[in-house]
Scaffold this motif. Sequence first.
Motif, PDB file in Angstrom:
ATOM      1  N   GLU A 129      -6.863   1.774  -8.469  1.00  0.00           N
ATOM      2  CA  GLU A 129      -5.841   1.272  -7.725  1.00  0.00           C
ATOM      3  C   GLU A 129      -4.990   2.105  -6.614  1.00  0.00           C
ATOM      4  N   TYR A 130      -5.042   3.406  -6.787  1.00  0.00           N
ATOM      5  CA  TYR A 130      -4.693   4.338  -5.842  1.00  0.00           C
ATOM      6  C   TYR A 130      -5.967   4.655  -4.627  1.00  0.00           C
ATOM      7  N   LEU A 131      -7.015   4.493  -5.157  1.00  0.00           N
ATOM      8  CA  LEU A 131      -8.133   4.659  -4.256  1.00  0.00           C
ATOM      9  C   LEU A 131      -8.074   3.487  -3.412  1.00  0.00           C
ATOM     10  N   THR A 132      -7.894   2.130  -4.170  1.00  0.00           N
ATOM     11  CA  THR A 132      -8.073   1.052  -3.481  1.00  0.00           C
ATOM     12  C   THR A 132      -6.901   0.902  -2.305  1.00  0.00           C
ATOM     13  N   ALA A 133      -5.759   1.421  -2.714  1.00  0.00           N
ATOM     14  CA  ALA A 133      -4.404   1.744  -1.717  1.00  0.00           C
ATOM     15  C   ALA A 133      -4.868   2.540  -0.397  1.00  0.00           C
ATOM     16  N   GLN A 134      -5.764   3.506  -0.677  1.00  0.00           N
ATOM     17  CA  GLN A 134      -5.934   4.405   0.426  1.00  0.00           C
ATOM     18  C   GLN A 134      -7.239   3.835   1.300  1.00  0.00           C
ATOM     19  N   VAL A 165       0.943  -1.234   0.172  1.00  0.00           N
ATOM     20  CA  VAL A 165      -0.045  -0.051  -0.251  1.00  0.00           C
ATOM     21  C   VAL A 165       0.877   1.147  -0.096  1.00  0.00           C
ATOM     22  N   ASN A 166       1.817   1.142   0.989  1.00  0.00           N
ATOM     23  CA  ASN A 166       2.736   2.283   0.860  1.00  0.00           C
ATOM     24  C   ASN A 166       3.405   2.818  -0.471  1.00  0.00           C
ATOM     25  N   SER A 185       4.103   4.574   8.621  1.00  0.00           N
ATOM     26  CA  SER A 185       4.064   5.805   7.819  1.00  0.00           C
ATOM     27  C   SER A 185       2.532   5.712   7.055  1.00  0.00           C
ATOM     28  N   ILE A 186       2.125   4.767   6.565  1.00  0.00           N
ATOM     29  CA  ILE A 186       0.889   4.948   6.120  1.00  0.00           C
ATOM     30  C   ILE A 186      -0.371   5.217   7.187  1.00  0.00           C
ATOM     31  N   THR A 187      -0.226   4.725   8.296  1.00  0.00           N
ATOM     32  CA  THR A 187      -1.176   5.133   9.170  1.00  0.00           C
ATOM     33  C   THR A 187      -0.744   6.459   9.856  1.00  0.00           C
TER      34      THR A 187
END
Length: 524
Positions: free
Chosen positions: A405-410, A364-365, A468-470
């Motif tokens: 894909e970007y929105l799924t990652a978000q 995801v990152n 980092s993502i959280t």
Amino acid sequence: MTATAMRVMAPELDAHLLDAADELLAPLRDRLAGLDPAELEPYPPVPGFDPVLAGGPRSWRPLRLPAPPGEPSPALPDDGRLTATRVADLAALVRAGELDAAEVHRAFVRRIAELDPAVNAYLTVAAEWHGGTTGPLAGVPIGLKDLIDTAGIRTTCGSRLLSTRVPARDAEAWRLLRQAGASLLGKLNTHEFAAGVTAENEHYGPVRNPYHLAHMAGGSSGGAAAAVACGTAAAALGTDTGGSVRIPAACCGVVGLKPTYGLVPVTGTYPLAWTLDHVGPLARTVRDAAMMLDVLAGTRAERAARAGAHGGLADIRVGVPQAWLAGSTAPVVHGFRAAVRELERQGATVLEVTLPDADLLTAVNRVIAYAEGSAWHEPMLRASAGYEDGVRARLEAGRFVLAGEYLTAQRLRAAACRQLGLLWGTVDVLIVPTLPCTAPKLGSATIDLDGRAEPIGTALPRYTAPFSITGVPALTLPFGQDTAGLPIGVQFAAPPGEDARLCYVAAALEAARAPLPEPPVCSP
């Protein structure tokens, strides 16, 4: 995206439907393509990311940290130990007039001349002292990762494309440190544009690990970590998008602190990914890193670190995700378990917890970083061929991340934030390894994780990228060495905004462990 590219990506769709879609998109593409990218430079995309809101209703309990005890005035160091003196003591001695700030700066510049040819941490050295004699960081010589703007001093981002770039104003983070009395020692080597985890820079040479020059310092803030480790900076400031403060700090045996997302201003720091970028300190001790955070963000982390170094952990619940240890090397697992035993010895309650899959969160990152990094670099990618091959490949990859894909990652990011948000009702902090291994050899494309080869770009950020993502605060602390003498790092994470809590617990463990020996590069 052109109509031809659309046909390649969706060959199953009817040609008339593709033509209709292209007709709708063409004027929008033309309108956006006509904008001057320079006009957008100050503006990240909206909406932004808020780790507190993403985590759901606040579930963590407030902790009343004890007050730190009083402490005597620091002793004046011998001349030979000046560059090994901690930040708090340097600043106190300068404020008291017992140390001359300009001479402190010159001592560090002499040490750079002596040691940096072997380590290659610096891209630019600021030999002249321009610091202060008052303030919390009075006279403290600081190195800055070369993504952090400095007025009148070149900021290259580790790229030959920007080799002559001289900003007109200071980054906000450096302005705050300078205002607090710090002096600038220079700009520190980095992976080009911070887009990598090794700090092996093709343009300016690799940063070498002070504990073993044949091994990497880690990246992307490798120069910052190496400079602190060998005493060519009292402390440093780096950036962290997926682990770029904590990875090199763990490789080089220093403290690296990634604050809560949004806590430290990033204005004037060259972006890699808007919703992931953090600015954070690297230092020899938790207290030194906490002092810098106080200046950067107005926290009370230094007070918490002083208290932690003298107090127990009887009221602290520490979460341990045992499943995350799978795939780590034996020395890392051994060091990690020793750290957990020490926390228990100090009275902490250790609870096994389940965290989201680390490999998924690392992916995801990467999706988010690729997409956002590509969007920032797109004008220069079109105009120039001067990027390192590996960096260019990562940035070009982002051009092909689809919106879905970007929105799924978000959305996966939001799910991870919510899972952590629920977990904070059970534990006060988490402890995990910082890296699955110690610092790899320079030039390594893969890492041997006990018989299984894994690409270095996915292995090193496995335990750092999730935080980092959280957006939660995370800190790496050196805890022991492997048989080759390379440092092992353990990492703490805490709820968003609880950076002081993080420093309290980390300082308690730091006070109980044996300090690392001086790096061999420092030996006469």
